[in-house]
Design a protein around this motif. Structure first.
Motif, PDB file in Angstrom:
ATOM      1  N   ALA A  88      -2.366   5.864  -8.448  1.00  0.00           N
ATOM      2  CA  ALA A  88      -2.662   4.930  -7.179  1.00  0.00           C
ATOM      3  C   ALA A  88      -1.402   4.051  -6.979  1.00  0.00           C
ATOM      4  O   ALA A  88      -0.900   3.892  -5.785  1.00  0.00           O
ATOM      5  CB  ALA A  88      -3.885   4.314  -7.382  1.00  0.00           C
ATOM      6  N   ILE A  89      -0.885   3.480  -8.214  1.00  0.00           N
ATOM      7  CA  ILE A  89       0.329   2.649  -8.188  1.00  0.00           C
ATOM      8  C   ILE A  89       1.414   3.673  -7.736  1.00  0.00           C
ATOM      9  O   ILE A  89       2.114   3.142  -6.718  1.00  0.00           O
ATOM     10  CB  ILE A  89       0.554   2.289  -9.410  1.00  0.00           C
ATOM     11  N   ALA A  90       1.614   4.908  -8.123  1.00  0.00           N
ATOM     12  CA  ALA A  90       2.541   5.632  -7.691  1.00  0.00           C
ATOM     13  C   ALA A  90       2.441   5.871  -5.920  1.00  0.00           C
ATOM     14  O   ALA A  90       3.511   5.816  -5.260  1.00  0.00           O
ATOM     15  CB  ALA A  90       2.711   7.053  -8.197  1.00  0.00           C
ATOM     16  N   LEU A  91       1.522   6.136  -5.558  1.00  0.00           N
ATOM     17  CA  LEU A  91       1.209   6.606  -4.022  1.00  0.00           C
ATOM     18  C   LEU A  91       1.455   5.228  -3.543  1.00  0.00           C
ATOM     19  O   LEU A  91       2.037   5.026  -2.130  1.00  0.00           O
ATOM     20  CB  LEU A  91      -0.215   7.061  -3.754  1.00  0.00           C
ATOM     21  N   ARG A  92       0.965   3.910  -3.931  1.00  0.00           N
ATOM     22  CA  ARG A  92       1.488   2.697  -3.109  1.00  0.00           C
ATOM     23  C   ARG A  92       2.800   2.544  -3.348  1.00  0.00           C
ATOM     24  O   ARG A  92       3.396   1.913  -2.060  1.00  0.00           O
ATOM     25  CB  ARG A  92       0.440   1.609  -4.038  1.00  0.00           C
ATOM     26  N   ALA A  93       3.466   2.675  -4.379  1.00  0.00           N
ATOM     27  CA  ALA A  93       5.086   2.570  -4.202  1.00  0.00           C
ATOM     28  C   ALA A  93       5.656   3.526  -3.371  1.00  0.00           C
ATOM     29  O   ALA A  93       6.565   3.208  -2.699  1.00  0.00           O
ATOM     30  CB  ALA A  93       5.635   2.728  -5.869  1.00  0.00           C
ATOM     31  N   LEU A  94       5.216   4.729  -3.187  1.00  0.00           N
ATOM     32  CA  LEU A  94       5.620   5.729  -2.300  1.00  0.00           C
ATOM     33  C   LEU A  94       5.608   5.301  -0.918  1.00  0.00           C
ATOM     34  O   LEU A  94       6.296   5.305  -0.252  1.00  0.00           O
ATOM     35  CB  LEU A  94       5.002   7.250  -2.546  1.00  0.00           C
ATOM     36  N   ARG A  95       4.219   4.654  -0.775  1.00  0.00           N
ATOM     37  CA  ARG A  95       4.035   4.372   0.866  1.00  0.00           C
ATOM     38  C   ARG A  95       5.187   3.124   0.919  1.00  0.00           C
ATOM     39  O   ARG A  95       5.493   2.852   2.119  1.00  0.00           O
ATOM     40  CB  ARG A  95       2.652   3.849   0.758  1.00  0.00           C
ATOM     41  N   HIS A  96       5.183   2.199   0.217  1.00  0.00           N
ATOM     42  CA  HIS A  96       6.148   0.989  -0.131  1.00  0.00           C
ATOM     43  C   HIS A  96       7.494   1.531   0.439  1.00  0.00           C
ATOM     44  O   HIS A  96       8.300   0.913   1.289  1.00  0.00           O
ATOM     45  CB  HIS A  96       5.931   0.114  -1.009  1.00  0.00           C
ATOM     46  N   SER A  97       7.856   2.558  -0.422  1.00  0.00           N
ATOM     47  CA  SER A  97       9.284   2.809  -0.170  1.00  0.00           C
ATOM     48  C   SER A  97       9.601   3.394   1.099  1.00  0.00           C
ATOM     49  O   SER A  97      10.535   3.361   1.752  1.00  0.00           O
ATOM     50  CB  SER A  97       9.523   3.709  -1.482  1.00  0.00           C
ATOM     51  N   ARG A  98       8.559   4.051   1.667  1.00  0.00           N
ATOM     52  CA  ARG A  98       8.885   4.740   2.935  1.00  0.00           C
ATOM     53  C   ARG A  98       8.973   3.742   3.921  1.00  0.00           C
ATOM     54  O   ARG A  98       9.671   3.516   4.925  1.00  0.00           O
ATOM     55  CB  ARG A  98       7.463   5.510   3.359  1.00  0.00           C
ATOM     56  N   MET A  99       8.093   2.637   3.821  1.00  0.00           N
ATOM     57  CA  MET A  99       8.019   1.404   4.800  1.00  0.00           C
ATOM     58  C   MET A  99       9.361   0.612   4.692  1.00  0.00           C
ATOM     59  O   MET A  99       9.916   0.371   5.680  1.00  0.00           O
ATOM     60  CB  MET A  99       6.749   0.575   4.345  1.00  0.00           C
ATOM     61  N   SER A 100       9.779   0.622   3.280  1.00  0.00           N
ATOM     62  CA  SER A 100      11.241   0.070   3.193  1.00  0.00           C
ATOM     63  C   SER A 100      12.414   0.686   3.736  1.00  0.00           C
ATOM     64  O   SER A 100      13.166   0.333   4.447  1.00  0.00           O
ATOM     65  CB  SER A 100      11.557  -0.084   1.768  1.00  0.00           C
ATOM     66  N   ALA A 101      12.161   2.183   3.739  1.00  0.00           N
ATOM     67  CA  ALA A 101      13.021   3.096   4.251  1.00  0.00           C
ATOM     68  C   ALA A 101      12.958   2.858   6.010  1.00  0.00           C
ATOM     69  O   ALA A 101      14.202   2.953   6.511  1.00  0.00           O
ATOM     70  CB  ALA A 101      12.849   4.442   3.928  1.00  0.00           C
ATOM     71  N   GLU A 102      12.003   2.700   6.324  1.00  0.00           N
ATOM     72  CA  GLU A 102      11.788   2.525   7.945  1.00  0.00           C
ATOM     73  C   GLU A 102      12.201   1.352   8.362  1.00  0.00           C
ATOM     74  O   GLU A 102      12.868   1.171   9.287  1.00  0.00           O
ATOM     75  CB  GLU A 102      10.343   2.900   8.295  1.00  0.00           C
ATOM     76  N   ALA A 103      11.924   0.267   7.560  1.00  0.00           N
ATOM     77  CA  ALA A 103      12.538  -0.913   7.959  1.00  0.00           C
ATOM     78  C   ALA A 103      14.260  -0.912   7.809  1.00  0.00           C
ATOM     79  O   ALA A 103      14.805  -1.622   8.493  1.00  0.00           O
ATOM     80  CB  ALA A 103      12.151  -2.353   6.927  1.00  0.00           C
ATOM     81  N   SER A 104      14.685  -0.069   6.916  1.00  0.00           N
ATOM     82  CA  SER A 104      16.220  -0.095   6.675  1.00  0.00           C
ATOM     83  C   SER A 104      16.717   0.458   7.815  1.00  0.00           C
ATOM     84  O   SER A 104      17.867   0.274   8.251  1.00  0.00           O
ATOM     85  CB  SER A 104      16.673   0.610   5.383  1.00  0.00           C
ATOM     86  N   THR A 105      16.040   1.664   8.465  1.00  0.00           N
ATOM     87  CA  THR A 105      16.347   2.511   9.450  1.00  0.00           C
ATOM     88  C   THR A 105      16.391   1.391  10.824  1.00  0.00           C
ATOM     89  O   THR A 105      17.266   1.625  11.622  1.00  0.00           O
ATOM     90  CB  THR A 105      15.549   3.708   9.749  1.00  0.00           C
ATOM     91  N   ARG A 106      15.184   0.695  10.898  1.00  0.00           N
ATOM     92  CA  ARG A 106      15.172  -0.117  11.940  1.00  0.00           C
ATOM     93  C   ARG A 106      16.386  -1.030  11.950  1.00  0.00           C
ATOM     94  O   ARG A 106      16.885  -1.432  12.902  1.00  0.00           O
ATOM     95  CB  ARG A 106      13.972  -0.837  12.213  1.00  0.00           C
ATOM     96  N   SER A 107      16.556  -1.723  10.896  1.00  0.00           N
ATOM     97  CA  SER A 107      17.635  -2.656  10.752  1.00  0.00           C
ATOM     98  C   SER A 107      19.074  -2.171  10.995  1.00  0.00           C
ATOM     99  O   SER A 107      19.759  -2.645  11.551  1.00  0.00           O
ATOM    100  CB  SER A 107      17.786  -3.192   9.217  1.00  0.00           C
ATOM    101  N   ALA A 108      19.366  -0.663  10.406  1.00  0.00           N
ATOM    102  CA  ALA A 108      20.392  -0.142  10.833  1.00  0.00           C
ATOM    103  C   ALA A 108      20.703  -0.008  12.446  1.00  0.00           C
ATOM    104  O   ALA A 108      21.762  -0.053  13.041  1.00  0.00           O
ATOM    105  CB  ALA A 108      20.780   1.240  10.144  1.00  0.00           C
ATOM    106  N   ASP A 109      19.407   0.594  13.013  1.00  0.00           N
ATOM    107  CA  ASP A 109      19.666   0.609  14.292  1.00  0.00           C
ATOM    108  C   ASP A 109      19.699  -0.604  15.258  1.00  0.00           C
ATOM    109  O   ASP A 109      20.775  -0.444  16.260  1.00  0.00           O
ATOM    110  CB  ASP A 109      18.170   1.323  14.995  1.00  0.00           C
ATOM    111  N   ALA A 110      19.216  -1.814  14.781  1.00  0.00           N
ATOM    112  CA  ALA A 110      19.446  -2.893  15.380  1.00  0.00           C
ATOM    113  C   ALA A 110      20.695  -3.547  15.012  1.00  0.00           C
ATOM    114  O   ALA A 110      21.575  -3.919  16.075  1.00  0.00           O
ATOM    115  CB  ALA A 110      18.496  -4.078  14.793  1.00  0.00           C
ATOM    116  N   SER A 111      21.494  -3.121  13.821  1.00  0.00           N
ATOM    117  CA  SER A 111      22.928  -3.436  13.850  1.00  0.00           C
ATOM    118  C   SER A 111      23.695  -2.544  14.609  1.00  0.00           C
ATOM    119  O   SER A 111      24.752  -3.133  15.042  1.00  0.00           O
ATOM    120  CB  SER A 111      23.318  -3.068  12.092  1.00  0.00           C
ATOM    121  N   THR A 112      23.302  -1.327  14.811  1.00  0.00           N
ATOM    122  CA  THR A 112      24.038  -0.491  15.852  1.00  0.00           C
ATOM    123  C   THR A 112      24.067  -1.103  17.296  1.00  0.00           C
ATOM    124  O   THR A 112      24.951  -1.069  17.951  1.00  0.00           O
ATOM    125  CB  THR A 112      23.754   0.763  15.795  1.00  0.00           C
TER     126      THR A 112
END
Length: 196
Positions: free
Chosen positions: A27-51
């Motif tokens: 469960a912790i691993a799934l939660r970490a995976l979900r959090h890491s996906r959200m973090s990756a999406e946030a990073s992508t959005r941040s990169a888009d905003a920077s662009t």
């Protein structure tokens, strides 16, 4: 590491604890995976905003360059206008000098006087100076008028747009004249002015 559930002894408490820990870790691993996906999406959005921000900065820089060019063009136009004004002033002073030389050779220009007769009411009229200069010693030739004529003539001075009141009263066989004959200082001959 995978657990083989078929080999697990369900009466064994440590196996249960291991299973619970394994499920918790999953469960912790799934939660970490979900959090890491959200973090990756946030990073992508941040990169888009920077662009987008970089694009906006680029557009802003281009606009600043255009504004600087426009300001430079305005300065050039102002300098050109100043130069034209200076040249015009130089020409007008030479024109004034030319007029002075011409006047000294030919004499002064005669004043500009022009006339207009306005109908007021009934038999009342006005003789108006519609020129740009003052008319002096204004006279009307009474010998050419066959009807009753009243007016304060000669007039010493009649400035531009000023007028003098006259009365033309036709009687019996005497009709109103079609024009008044006027003369003034600087214009020695008689000039016909139409009467409406």
């Amino acid at each position: 590491m995978t657990i083989d559930w078929s080999t697990l002894d369900w009466a064994d408490p440590p196996a249960w604890i291991a299973a619970v820990i394994s499920l918790g870790a999953g469960a912790i691993a799934l939660r970490a995976l979900r959090h890491s996906r959200m973090s990756a999406e946030a990073s992508t959005r941040s990169a888009d905003a920077s662009t987008e921000s970089a694009e906006s900065a680029k557009i802003s820089a281009q606009a600043a360059v255009r504004q600087a060019a426009a300001a430079e063009r305005q300065v050039e136009l102002a300098e050109a206008a100043l130069k034209l004004a200076e040249e015009s002033a130089a020409r007008s002073s030479s024109t004034t000098k030319t007029e002075l030389v011409t006047e000294s050779l030919t004499g002064p220009k005669p004043p500009y006087v022009a006339w207009w007769v306005e109908h007021q009411q009934n038999q009342g009229y006005r003789l108006r100076n519609i020129g740009t200069d003052t008319a002096r010693n204004v006279e009307v030739d009474r010998s050419r008028i066959k009807c009753v004529f009243r007016g304060d003539f000669p007039v010493a001075e009649l400035p531009p747009n000023a007028s003098v009141k006259i009365l033309l009263s036709p009687m019996l066989n005497a009709t109103k004249p079609g024009e008044l004959w006027v003369r003034w200082e600087g214009h020695p001959g008689w000039m016909a002015v139409p009467v409406p």
